[in-house]
Design a protein around this motif. Structure first.
Motif, mmCIF file in Angstrom:
data_model
loop_
_atom_site.group_PDB
_atom_site.id
_atom_site.type_symbol
_atom_site.label_atom_id
_atom_site.label_comp_id
_atom_site.label_asym_id
_atom_site.label_seq_id
_atom_site.Cartn_x
_atom_site.Cartn_y
_atom_site.Cartn_z
ATOM 1 N N VAL A 178 0.840 -1.201 0.000
ATOM 2 C CA VAL A 178 0.000 0.000 0.000
ATOM 3 C C VAL A 178 0.875 1.252 0.000
ATOM 4 O O VAL A 178 0.596 2.225 -0.710
ATOM 5 C CB VAL A 178 -0.970 -0.009 1.201
ATOM 6 C CG1 VAL A 178 -1.603 1.352 1.420
ATOM 7 C CG2 VAL A 178 -2.039 -1.072 1.005
ATOM 8 N N GLU A 179 1.962 1.225 0.759
ATOM 9 C CA GLU A 179 2.870 2.371 0.788
ATOM 10 C C GLU A 179 3.506 2.589 -0.583
ATOM 11 O O GLU A 179 3.595 3.718 -1.062
ATOM 12 C CB GLU A 179 3.951 2.166 1.850
ATOM 13 C CG GLU A 179 3.421 2.251 3.261
ATOM 14 C CD GLU A 179 4.460 1.873 4.308
ATOM 15 O OE1 GLU A 179 5.625 1.597 3.952
ATOM 16 O OE2 GLU A 179 4.099 1.846 5.492
ATOM 17 N N ILE A 180 3.941 1.512 -1.224
ATOM 18 C CA ILE A 180 4.552 1.627 -2.550
ATOM 19 C C ILE A 180 3.548 2.158 -3.560
ATOM 20 O O ILE A 180 3.844 3.087 -4.323
ATOM 21 C CB ILE A 180 5.125 0.269 -3.004
ATOM 22 C CG1 ILE A 180 6.336 -0.105 -2.158
ATOM 23 C CG2 ILE A 180 5.494 0.296 -4.491
ATOM 24 C CD1 ILE A 180 6.812 -1.529 -2.371
ATOM 25 N N LEU A 181 2.348 1.590 -3.566
ATOM 26 C CA LEU A 181 1.324 2.046 -4.509
ATOM 27 C C LEU A 181 0.937 3.494 -4.239
ATOM 28 O O LEU A 181 0.657 4.257 -5.171
ATOM 29 C CB LEU A 181 0.114 1.124 -4.468
ATOM 30 C CG LEU A 181 0.368 -0.290 -5.007
ATOM 31 C CD1 LEU A 181 -0.832 -1.190 -4.724
ATOM 32 C CD2 LEU A 181 0.700 -0.267 -6.483
ATOM 33 N N GLY A 182 0.933 3.882 -2.978
ATOM 34 C CA GLY A 182 0.643 5.273 -2.628
ATOM 35 C C GLY A 182 1.688 6.224 -3.202
ATOM 36 O O GLY A 182 1.360 7.314 -3.685
ATOM 37 N N LEU A 183 2.948 5.808 -3.169
ATOM 38 C CA LEU A 183 4.002 6.638 -3.749
ATOM 39 C C LEU A 183 3.879 6.720 -5.267
ATOM 40 O O LEU A 183 4.231 7.729 -5.872
ATOM 41 C CB LEU A 183 5.373 6.097 -3.351
ATOM 42 C CG LEU A 183 5.772 6.373 -1.902
ATOM 43 C CD1 LEU A 183 6.972 5.524 -1.508
ATOM 44 C CD2 LEU A 183 6.056 7.847 -1.692
ATOM 45 N N LEU A 184 3.371 5.667 -5.877
ATOM 46 C CA LEU A 184 3.169 5.677 -7.329
ATOM 47 C C LEU A 184 1.981 6.544 -7.734
ATOM 48 O O LEU A 184 1.864 6.926 -8.899
ATOM 49 C CB LEU A 184 2.937 4.261 -7.850
ATOM 50 C CG LEU A 184 4.112 3.292 -7.766
ATOM 51 C CD1 LEU A 184 3.685 1.917 -8.255
ATOM 52 C CD2 LEU A 184 5.288 3.794 -8.567
ATOM 53 N N ALA A 185 1.100 6.842 -6.802
ATOM 54 C CA ALA A 185 -0.134 7.571 -7.093
ATOM 55 C C ALA A 185 0.094 9.079 -7.151
ATOM 56 O O ALA A 185 -0.719 9.868 -6.693
ATOM 57 C CB ALA A 185 -1.199 7.218 -6.061
#
Length: 118
Positions: free
Chosen positions: A26-33
């Motif tokens: 979730v943290e990684i995907l949040g950074l990609l967002a």
């Protein structure tokens, strides 16, 4: 004791904690967002680059690019090395490049109205 509990104890640290994996994902995907960070990661997927090159690729201010790179570095998604006075950035691993590529491929399907496939 359930079989699941017994198995997790039997294998010890060989089995990753699914909850922890989800939190990190979730943290990684949040950074990609974020458009700028996604652009930075896409560019770094093509190879190492310095801040000047990354600023041009993002069409953003140098200050903004530096701040986004700092977040990505602190999250462990990019690495940095010195080349004289320049800092050169790179993706930490190929998984991230493939994740960015897949996100952009999924976007292509929506933007270009391409049929779904596996």
């Amino acid at each position: 004791m359930s079989a699941r509990m017994h198995l997790s104890g039997a294998h010890g640290s060989q089995e990753p904690d699914d909850g922890a994996r989800l939190v990190v994902a979730v943290e990684i995907l949040g950074l990609l967002a974020d458009r700028t960070r996604l652009t930075l990661l896409r560019r770094l997927g093509a190879g190492e680059a310095d801040v000047t090159t990354l600023t041009a690729a993002c069409d953003a201010s140098r200050t903004s690019v530096s701040q986004h790179l700092a977040r990505l570095r602190l999250a462990g998604l990019v690495t940095t090395r010195k080349d004289g006075r320049r800092a050169v950035y790179a993706l930490r691993h190929g998984h991230l490049r493939r994740l960015v590529d897949e996100a952009l491929n999924a976007a292509d399907h929506q933007v270009r109205h391409l049929p779904p496939h596996d």
